[in-house]
Each structure stands twice: as C-alpha cells, then as structure tokens.
Design a protein around this motif. Structure first.
Motif, short mmCIF file in Angstrom:
data_model
loop_
_atom_site.label_atom_id
_atom_site.label_comp_id
_atom_site.label_asym_id
_atom_site.label_seq_id
_atom_site.Cartn_x
_atom_site.Cartn_y
_atom_site.Cartn_z
N ASN A 1 -10.87 -3.01 1.17
CA ASN A 1 -10.91 -2.87 -0.28
C ASN A 1 -12.29 -2.72 -0.86
O ASN A 1 -12.43 -2.35 -2.02
CB ASN A 1 -10.21 -4.07 -0.94
CG ASN A 1 -8.72 -3.84 -0.96
OD1 ASN A 1 -8.27 -2.70 -0.99
ND2 ASN A 1 -7.97 -4.91 -0.94
N ARG B 1 -4.70 -0.69 -2.05
CA ARG B 1 -5.06 0.65 -1.63
C ARG B 1 -3.85 1.33 -1.05
O ARG B 1 -3.16 0.77 -0.22
CB ARG B 1 -6.14 0.58 -0.56
CG ARG B 1 -6.59 1.92 -0.09
CD ARG B 1 -7.75 2.35 -0.86
NE ARG B 1 -8.81 1.38 -0.73
CZ ARG B 1 -10.06 1.63 -1.06
NH1 ARG B 1 -10.38 2.81 -1.53
NH2 ARG B 1 -10.96 0.70 -0.95
N GLU B 2 -3.58 2.54 -1.50
CA GLU B 2 -2.42 3.22 -0.96
C GLU B 2 -2.77 4.62 -0.48
O GLU B 2 -3.58 5.32 -1.09
CB GLU B 2 -1.33 3.29 -2.03
CG GLU B 2 -0.95 1.92 -2.54
CD GLU B 2 0.29 1.95 -3.40
OE1 GLU B 2 0.16 1.96 -4.62
OE2 GLU B 2 1.38 1.96 -2.82
N ILE B 3 -2.12 5.00 0.61
CA ILE B 3 -2.35 6.34 1.17
C ILE B 3 -0.99 6.94 1.49
O ILE B 3 -0.11 6.25 2.02
CB ILE B 3 -3.14 6.29 2.48
CG1 ILE B 3 -4.46 5.57 2.28
CG2 ILE B 3 -3.40 7.69 3.00
CD1 ILE B 3 -5.25 5.43 3.56
N ILE C 1 -2.79 1.41 5.67
CA ILE C 1 -4.20 1.62 5.34
C ILE C 1 -5.09 0.90 6.32
O ILE C 1 -4.85 -0.25 6.64
CB ILE C 1 -4.54 1.07 3.95
CG1 ILE C 1 -3.51 1.53 2.95
CG2 ILE C 1 -5.94 1.48 3.52
CD1 ILE C 1 -2.71 0.41 2.42
N ILE D 1 -5.07 9.58 -1.50
CA ILE D 1 -5.58 8.22 -1.32
C ILE D 1 -6.03 7.70 -2.67
O ILE D 1 -6.68 8.41 -3.43
CB ILE D 1 -6.82 8.23 -0.39
CG1 ILE D 1 -6.49 8.91 0.92
CG2 ILE D 1 -7.34 6.82 -0.16
CD1 ILE D 1 -7.69 9.12 1.80
N SER D 2 -5.73 6.45 -2.93
CA SER D 2 -6.29 5.84 -4.13
C SER D 2 -7.61 5.23 -3.73
O SER D 2 -7.72 4.63 -2.66
CB SER D 2 -5.36 4.76 -4.70
OG SER D 2 -5.37 3.64 -3.86
N SER D 3 -8.63 5.46 -4.53
CA SER D 3 -9.94 5.09 -4.03
C SER D 3 -10.57 3.92 -4.77
O SER D 3 -11.72 3.63 -4.58
CB SER D 3 -10.87 6.29 -4.15
OG SER D 3 -11.21 6.43 -5.50
N PRO E 1 -11.52 0.27 -5.41
CA PRO E 1 -11.55 -0.93 -4.57
C PRO E 1 -10.93 -2.12 -5.31
O PRO E 1 -10.75 -2.09 -6.51
CB PRO E 1 -13.04 -1.17 -4.36
CG PRO E 1 -13.67 -0.59 -5.57
CD PRO E 1 -12.82 0.57 -6.00
#
Lengths: 385, 148
Positions: free
Chosen positions: A210, A189-191, A206, A181-183, A185
C-alpha cells in the motif's frame, strides 16, 4: 546394389498448387487483400478467420518488416482545444496514420465508435491492435486495418480511484490484455485484468504494497518484455523516506516487480520504450535539458546507461519517443493580449540532433506505433464498419 | 540446406553403401521440369555467392539478395511462378519457396475474386446469398481492384 534408375516420365495433368502452398501464399498477402479473398470460398473464409492463420500472417509481417518504414498513429488530445488556439479545433474523432521517420501524413481514419472524446486517449498499441480508453471506464479495442472493433464489457470492480490502465500482448499465451489498477496508497488496492481470449475481466491478487504510488504515464505506458511499466514512488512508512523506482507488471504471471532507477540528477520525467530499450528521462535546467537513460540489459540495474542529452532552447512538452529513435516535442507559445495558445512541433533525431521543423501534426496528440494486421478478426462480439 | 530432396537422395545412397561414381550419379527428379530447375539452381548458387561475399554482414546479404530477387522477377513470366513453386516445393528448397510465394502474393494482391479462384483452381462453396453478404460487409476491401 548400384543401378541406374530410369526416371519415369511423370507429367502433372493439373498444374494447380496444392492447398498447403495456397495457404503459404495467402499468409503473405497484405491485410486489405486477404480480407477481400475471404469471398473466394467458404473454406477460404474459415481459413483466413482462424486463429492459426492470423498468428502466422502476423509473424510474416513482423519477419518481413521493413525497418526503414514504420508507422505511427496519432489522435488529438481534447484538453488543448478548450483553450483558445490559433489553429482550428481538432476533430478528435479522427486519427492520423503517419511515417514514424518524418511524421508525414499517410492517411486518416475516423474512430468508428461512440466515445466521449473529451477524455479519451490511446492507451496502447500491439501488433496493429489499438486500445482506446476514456476516463469513465469505456475501453475499446480497435483494428483499423480490418475495420473491426469491440467495446470491452463492464469491469468487475466498482469504480476505482486513481486508475492506471495498461494494454499489452502476452506472447506466450498469444493473448491481449488490458490491466486496471487503482494506484492510491493506503486504500484497498485493486487490480483487474481483461483478456481477449476470455472476453471478460478477472480480479487479480495484489502483490503491490500500500505504500507505493503509481504515476500516470506521460506517454503510452511502455509495454516491453511482456510487462507494463509505471514510474512509482514508495513511501517508507517508518522513516517517511521516499524512494522512486519503476514498477513493472508482468502480463503473463500478473505480478509486480520493482526496478531500481539509475543514479540520476534532475527531475524524473517519464519512462518510454525507445529503440528497443526501456528508457528513463530526467529534466534539468528548468525543463530545457532532457537526459535519457537506457537499461541496456532489461532488469539489470547496473546496465543503466545515459545515452543522450538533449538541450532545448525552451522547455518543450514531449509527445512521443519513436521506436526508430526520434523525439516528438511541442512548444506552447502564448500570444498576448488575447492569451491565444500556439503550438509548434519539432521532430528530433537523437543520434544526429537533426531537427525537423513543422512535422505534419497540428495539435498535442496521443501517439502510438502502428502496423497492419489481422489481429482481432477472430474475436467475439465484434462490430464492423 | 538447399535442395533437401537431393540431399536425402545422397543420404539414402550412403546408407546403402554405394561407393561408385558419386559424381556421375543421376538423380531422378521426375516432378521437376528442366527450365524451373535451371532457375532454381541459379538462384541457389547466387544465394550462396552473396552469402560468402558478405560473410558476417547479414543486412548486406539481405539487401543484395533482395536486389537480385527483384531482377529475377522481371525475367520470370507470371505463369512460370506456379512451376517454380511446385519445383521448389518438391525439392524442399525452403528459401526459394518462401521467395516465390511472396512473389505470387504480391502479384495477386490487387486481383479480383474471380481471378484468384481461376489461378488456384478453387470453386465457390458458398450457400445462396452468403457471398453477397460478405461482399457487402467488406465492400471497402474491393476498392482499387484490377480489371480482369
């Protein structure tokens, strides 16, 4: 009709056990021996490497798990060896298996794959399968008990900013997953999720707004109740109010859920799985006092209960919470005038507050639970050593 | 429920409306020899006794049962284990079957491939060279094997 029946005399000519009994016995044989028994016959080999056998074998291990004897595995973290240290530089390619009660060393295992050990960590451990990751996206799954590992394929997303990683077992689908996960904000955002059964990554929609930041976990991100957890900070855009909470990611449904924290004082420190409960630890008295809260009933905010308060003489750095109920902490001393760093370790039983000085660990390390199992034996694209 | 095969017999009899001499009914167990049967009956009685003594304390029951099982294993010959498993399987006595399977698993864990084949009456069905290849791949698992 009442009748005395004469028992017929029946003698077994062949006293060999039927195949289903042979199976029952094999399901109870320890891992190393089972691997050897693959050479008994071709049919035995297919049987042992089948998914059903691996699952049943694991269930037996968990059922007969001796609660008095658990294990941990630890790997030195590189960062500290850049500093001048009074102990010799750790070999970060060697992990140590130890008792989770005393941290007494049981054996050592060398990491069999090529890794940039400077930025590697143990991401997680489930059912005897370890997940190791480096900062530049190299992720490996490794089962030391069967001497097999696999390097995960390249991720499907471009390089993510401020990545949070997690490794967990989806018990409903009997599958192992790695989550990225990119965290950060206010950025897209990508998972993405990797599943062992498909041996591939997949993007996930997601459900995280954000304005939430996920903090990296100090300790192995607690996989618990089929979910991964991170401490999070939500910034309410309107009134710029900040709210701390725990974000849980359910590995089966692949959705987020927010768990409120208790009414705590002090500074939030970390979350961990401790004695079967999700716990939250805060620091007070300049880091010398740990207050440990446990969520007695998972998901129920009212069930947060402060279970322990531990006061240290100096602020320690926490390395691990063991399932059994101990804290492994380290103290760092700087010895002047050379500015040499010296580490001392202490294992504390939270119930009795009894301290074990000098447990068998010399360097700050990543610590994870450990057990023997056949998991990964039926995986694709494996390497043996 | 222990000895499910025997219970089945009683259930069948009830279905046929047998009323006479239930306490003196002979139940044929043609596939069980008297010696393993005696051991299984003792095991069953002991299990029930320990359970009754430690009514609510499951952990105590497990602990005492484990101690009894260890003692029992000392008195049983390894060859008898096969007989006991067959008997427990025929009688559908789950706990005893589980215990004896664990006992055999423990007894064979350090044995050689040849021993295991002989014990289970299995034959190698590998193609030429396949077995050698596997043995090489898992050479590490052959360390510490007992001599035959």
């Amino acid at each position: 009709m009442s009748q005395m029946r004469e028992p017929p005399i029946l003698r077994r000519r062949n006293n060999h056990l039927p195949y289903d009994i042979v199976l029952k016995i094999m399901e109870r044989v320890p891992v190393k021996s089972v691997m050897r028994f693959r050479c008994v016959s071709k049919s035995m080999d297919s049987l042992i490497t089948s998914h059903d056998f691996i699952s049943t074998h694991l269930n037996n291990i968990n059922k007969n798990h001796d609660h008095e004897n658990g294990y941990v595995i630890h790997m030195p973290s590189w960062e500290t060896s850049d500093l001048l240290s009074s102990s010799p530089h750790p070999d970060t390619s060697v992990c140590t298996v130890a008792s989770d009660r005393t941290f007494d060393r049981i054996s050592e295992v060398r990491i069999p794959f090529d890794f940039d050990f400077k930025c590697a960590q143990i991401l997680g451990s489930c059912n005897g399968l370890l997940c190791l990751a480096t900062l530049d996206n190299v992720i490996c799954l490794w089962n030391p008990s069967i001497r097999k590992f696999k390097r995960l394929p390249d991720t499907c997303l471009r390089k993510l900013k401020s990545v949070r990683l997690g490794f967990a077992y989806d018990s409903e689908n009997d599958d192992y997953k790695v989550v990225r996960i990119s965290s950060v904000p206010y950025f897209a955002r990508e998972i993405e999720v990797y599943t062992l059964s498909s041996d591939s990554w997949r993007r996930v929609e997601i459900s995280l707004t954000n304005s939430i930041i996920l903090y990296p976990n100090e300790l192995e991100p607690a996989p618990f109740v089929r979910a991964l957890h991170w401490m999070a900070l939500t910034i309410d855009g309107q009134c710029l109010r900040r709210r701390r909470s725990i974000m849980s990611f359910d590995v089966k449904t692949e959705t987020f859920r927010e768990l409120a924290l208790p009414n705590y004082t002090g500074k939030p420190y970390c979350i961990a799985l401790f004695k079967g409960k999700l716990t939250f630890t805060t620091l007070e008295k300049h880091g010398r006092q740990y207050s440990i809260w446990a969520m007695k009933k998972y998901g129920v905010v009212e069930s947060w209960n402060k279970i322990f308060v531990v006061l240290f003489q100096r602020a320690p750095y926490c390395l691990a919470f063991t399932e059994y109920g101990s804290l492994l902490v380290s103290y760092c001393y700087t010895i002047n005038p050379m500015n040499i760093q010296e580490f001392k370790f202490v294992l504390i039983d939270t119930e009795t507050l009894h301290e074990k000085k000098d447990p068998d660990i010399q360097h700050p390390s990543y610590v994870a639970t450990f057990m023997e199992s056949l998991v990964l034996l039926d995986g694709a694209n494996l390497a043996s050593y | 429920m222990k000895f499910c095969a025997v219970k089945q017999y009683f259930d069948d009899e009830n279905n046929n409306n047998i009323t006479s001499g239930a306490s003196t009914t002979m139940i044929p167990l043609p596939n069980v020899e008297s010696h393993p049967l005696a051991i299984l009956i003792t095991y069953c009685k002991k299990h029930l006794k320990i359970k009754a003594n430690n009514a609510d304390n499951k952990k105590e029951t497990e602990k005492e049962m484990e101690q009894y099982e260890q003692e029992l294993l000392k008195k049983v010959m390894p060859q008898e284990l096969t007989e006991l498993i067959l008997a427990a399987n025929y009688l559908n006595f789950k706990e005893a079957l589980d215990f004896f399977c664990r006992a055999v698993a423990s007894a064979i864990q350090n044995k050689s491939i040849e021993f295991v084949r002989k014990f289970f009456g299995l034959e190698s069905d590998f193609e030429l060279g396949e077995e050698e290849k596997l043995r090489e791949e898992f050479a590490w698992s052959f360390e510490g094997v007992d001599e035959d």
